[in-house]
Design an enzyme around this catalytic site. Structure first.
Site: not given
Length: 259
Positions: A63, A90, A155, A159
C-alpha cells in the site's frame, strides 16, 4: 535508451497506465518489478509478460499510501538483490468535490501517495543511478499541475508539486546519464475519474498516447524535464501562463466544481 536487461520498477502496476508502462518496458526487453496493493492482479500481469516477452518479473504487494512504503519497497528490492535502473512513479489517485467537504483521511492518503512516496522512491534510487551513470525516473504529473483546480484542489496541488520537483531534479542531473522526466497527461481512458468521483470535461485520450509521449521523450537525443501529452493540452497549459489567474481559476471551476 537501451532498456534490454535493465530492471524497471513500476508503481501502480495493477491497473491503468501502470499496466501499459509495464507492457511497453517488457516489449523493450526490460525486466520488471511490479508494485501495487492487488497481488492477484500483479501476478496475472506478471504471468502475461513472462509468457509474451520472456522477461523476468517480480511482484511486490504494498500500500503505497503508507508513509513507510518507500522503505519497505527498498527492503524488498534489496532482498531480491535488484538495483533499479528505471523507476516509473505512476501510483497516485485524485479526490474531487469542495475541499471543505472532503474526507480528511482520504486526502491525507492522496498527499502521501502522490507526493511523499514519489519523492521518497526518487530519493532512494537516484544515487545508485548517478553512480552507474545510467537510469530513468518518470514521475506522473498531470495537466492539472498547470493551474489551481477548484473541485480537485488537493489533486491539482500534488501534481503541481510533482511537476516542480521533477523539473528541479532534472536540472540537477541533466548533464549525467540519468533521465528525469515529468509526464503530464490530460483526461485519459483509465479508471481515474471513477476513483476520483469526477467527470472528465471532454473526451478521453487513449493510454497509448501517454506511453508514446513518454518513450519519445526518454529516447530523444536531448533530455527534457517534462512533457505534456497531446497538442491541445499543451496549448491550454501554455495559454494558462499568460491569462489572469482569476480567469484561469474560473475556467477550471466551471469544469470541475459542482455548483
Amino acid at each position: 535508451m537501451d532498456y534490454s536487461g535493465k530492471t524497471a520498477v513500476v508503481t501502480g502496476a495493477s491497473s491503468g497506465l501502470g499496466v501499459d508502462y509495464a507492457k511497453a518496458l517488457a516489449k523493450r526487453g526490460a525486466n520488471l518489478v511490479l508494485v501495487a496493493r492487488r497481488k492477484d492482479e500483479l501476478e496475472k500481469l506478471a504471468a502475461e509478460l513472462v509468457k509474451q516477452f520472456a522477461v523476468k518479473v517480480e511482484t511486490i504487494s504494498l500500500d503505497l499510501s503508507d508513509a513507510t512504503s518507500g522503505s519497505k519497497l527498498m527492503t524488498e528490492l534489496k532482498k531480491l538483490k535488484l538495483e533499479t535502473d528505471i523507476l516509473i512513479n505512476n501510483a497516485g489517485f485524485g479526490t474531487s468535490g469542495r475541499f471543505a467537504n472532503e474526507n480528511r483521511e482520504k486526502v491525507s492518503d492522496e498527499i502521501t501517495l502522490n507526493v511523499l512516496t514519489l519523492v521518497d522512491l526518487t530519493h532512494a534510487v537516484l544515487p545508485g543511478m548517478l553512480e552507474r551513470n545510467f537510469g530513468a525516473i518518470v514521475n506522473i504529473a498531470s495537466t492539472a499541475a498547470y493551474q489551481p483546480v477548484p473541485g480537485m484542489a488537493v489533486y491539482a496541488a500534488t501534481k503541481s508539486f510533482v511537476l516542480s520537483f521533477t523539473s528541479a531534479v532534472w536540472g540537477e542531473t541533466k548533464d549525467t546519464g540519468v533521465r528525469v522526466l515529468a509526464v503530464s497527461p490530460g483526461a485519459t481512458a483509465t479508471n481515474f475519474f471513477n476513483v476520483a468521483g469526477a467527470s472528465p470535461s471532454g473526451g478521453l485520450a487513449p493510454v497509448s498516447d501517454v506511453i508514446d509521449a513518454t518513450f519519445k521523450a526518454l529516447d530523444a537525443v536531448k533530455s527534457t524535464p517534462s512533457v505534456i501529452v497531446g497538442g491541445r493540452n499543451t496549448l491550454m497549459a501554455t495559454l494558462s501562463k499568460f491569462m489572469p489567474t482569476k480567469l484561469v481559476i474560473g475556467v477550471a471551476a466551471s469544469m470541475f466544481l459542482d455548483k
